[in-house]
Scaffold this motif. Sequence first.
Motif, mmCIF file in Angstrom:
data_model
loop_
_atom_site.group_PDB
_atom_site.id
_atom_site.type_symbol
_atom_site.label_atom_id
_atom_site.label_comp_id
_atom_site.label_asym_id
_atom_site.label_seq_id
_atom_site.Cartn_x
_atom_site.Cartn_y
_atom_site.Cartn_z
ATOM 1 N N ASP A 37 -3.621 -4.592 -6.088
ATOM 2 C CA ASP A 37 -4.749 -3.963 -5.393
ATOM 3 C C ASP A 37 -5.908 -3.668 -6.347
ATOM 4 O OD1 ASP A 37 -3.155 -3.964 -3.094
ATOM 5 O OD2 ASP A 37 -2.220 -2.074 -3.666
ATOM 6 N N HIS B 49 2.287 -2.952 -8.890
ATOM 7 C CA HIS B 49 1.638 -1.669 -8.561
ATOM 8 C C HIS B 49 1.936 -0.666 -9.660
ATOM 9 C CE1 HIS B 49 0.394 1.957 -6.494
ATOM 10 N NE2 HIS B 49 -0.211 1.183 -5.610
ATOM 11 N N GLU C 71 -6.634 -1.749 0.050
ATOM 12 C CA GLU C 71 -5.227 -1.392 0.308
ATOM 13 C C GLU C 71 -5.143 0.007 0.892
ATOM 14 O OE1 GLU C 71 -1.489 0.401 0.106
ATOM 15 O OE2 GLU C 71 -3.051 1.007 -1.290
ATOM 16 N N GLU C 72 -6.045 0.888 0.450
ATOM 17 C CA GLU C 72 -5.992 2.274 0.928
ATOM 18 C C GLU C 72 -6.227 2.353 2.436
ATOM 19 O OE1 GLU C 72 -4.728 4.465 -0.740
ATOM 20 O OE2 GLU C 72 -4.818 3.544 -2.720
ATOM 21 N N GLU D 17 -5.646 6.269 -7.962
ATOM 22 C CA GLU D 17 -4.403 5.625 -7.526
ATOM 23 C C GLU D 17 -4.041 4.564 -8.560
ATOM 24 O OE1 GLU D 17 -2.182 5.838 -5.043
ATOM 25 O OE2 GLU D 17 -1.391 3.819 -4.827
ATOM 26 N N HIS E 134 -5.449 1.649 -9.178
ATOM 27 C CA HIS E 134 -5.587 0.246 -8.772
ATOM 28 C C HIS E 134 -6.521 -0.551 -9.677
ATOM 29 C CE1 HIS E 134 -4.290 0.862 -4.263
ATOM 30 N NE2 HIS E 134 -3.299 1.029 -5.113
HETATM 31 ZN ZN LIG Z 1 -1.601 1.851 -4.266
#
Ligand SMILES: [Zn+2]
Length: 561
Positions: free
Chosen positions: A133, A223, A198-199, A161, A163
Amino acid sequence: MRQLQSQLAIAALSGVALMLPTAVRAQRGGRGGPDNRPEVTFPVNLPTDDARMAALKKDAVRMIDSMSTFTGQMVDEVFSFGELGMQEFETSKYLTGILEQNGFKVTRGIAGIPTAWVATWGSGKPVISLGSDIDDIPQANQKPGVGYKDPLVPGAPGHGEGHNSGVPLNITAAIAVKTLMERNHIQGTLQLWPGVAEEQMAAKAYLVRAGLFKDVDAVLFCHVGSDFGVSYGTSGQNALISAQFNFVGKSAHAAGDPWAGRSALDAVELMDVAWNYRREHLPLTQRSHYVITDGGDQPNVVPPTASVWYFFRETDTPKVQALFALGDTIARAAAMMTGTQLTSVNILGSGWSGFFSKPIAEDMFQNIKAVGMPAWSDADQTLARGIQRELGETSPRGLSTRVPDQLRTPPRQEDLRGGGSDDIGDISWNVPTVTLRYPANIPGLPGHNWANAISMATPLAHKGVTAGAKAQAMTVLDLLLKPTVVSQAWDYFNNVQTKDIKYFPLMRPEDKPAIWLNKAIMEKYRPEMRKYYYDPTKYKTYLDQLGIKYPTVRDTTKAVP
Ligand SMILES: [Zn+2]
């Protein structure tokens, strides 16, 4: 009769004896008895590394170590762009530029998504696909390496996050493998792609629909995490439907002529109230949450339009469909009660619950163990303990230092208790897939939060990404040169995973990617964020550019305010 009684007594006694280990096991893992699920009992027979493979993996590790500065700079650059889902324009331009410079063929704007792309190199089978992501989190802007809340641009989005790290990991792994393939005349195709938005779970199902994976033999997704691992079978990831309910009423002077109006906001509020009452009578596995994206303009105008955006989550696809149908019923009822209309329901995203490949996970796990956890410095541990302490841990545990000995068996359906989601689920039901979790973040943080951004452009993340790239590259080499890993993965996929469950998209045929998401927020913050974009031609690291001492933590002898 007597004989029967004694038989019962023996049965009861042996029952007690048999119960004991079960009870002990139940205490440990909440499970009892041998695990006879087909995804667990499926036999995996991995070929061991011959001398050639061992040498190739050694070369890959050496190459990836030699690229560590470049890897760290990619991680830092994407961190500095800090772009929200569907608005990853700088990120995608930068990453595809690097891939083109390294000989990959790039196709941009795939699946009707401007920031999505696919990069390929090589020819023929097998086709190994690497994804991760690239989007970030609203209001998570944060200075890297600083162990308390301290944004660079207050209110702006940020990589809360992590990413920013996955595609750089895949690029490093892919460049190393490509070099080895050229030198050693190894056949196969490498494919790389980004997880856009992705969120919002808003893109991967469209990549599937566009046919991106139809010739792919295996997908290695990655990830960020605070551990180093991989899993197989059922995951804790929930299936999800993201839907916006749009109501239309009638405007009127809210004081002078309110009886002439019909408030669309009333419909939104009543839908939310009804959902929250109904929530008590829903299974514990469901998760649902909403934000009001349009609540009217000003109090003296009866709101003629209003919208509410829901995420519905459940442990599997049929359950999430039922949950969404209930939301839809409640929305229609709210419209009836208020004399308004539910004019449309936009599906903004969706995803299946993830299910991952046992043969590939077992292969990757051996590679993870061979790489091992990064060697954390005192500075890395100080940063980790600093933020853990800041967030209320009384004896902060710092960073994980070891890889578990065993690959864990998947959770049982009855043990699932809901949680987050990832639209890698859709891909995992189309091609044998695993998710590599690499240790570039700090344990015990809340997630989707500024605190999760702290490590993401520091030596801590750089080391975790380099370690992850090694495991990823080694697994790609296995998939290229050990055909039985691929064939076992497809055997598991066809005869265990999809034996009774066949994929279908959760979005409707007429749905299109919600490419307008987050546009207004990025337009608001991008001019200010642009001032802090990382320039690797001038500074070796982003911390250098920002002049941040690593780590910067509060005085640990003082109480946390
Ligand atoms: Zn994620």
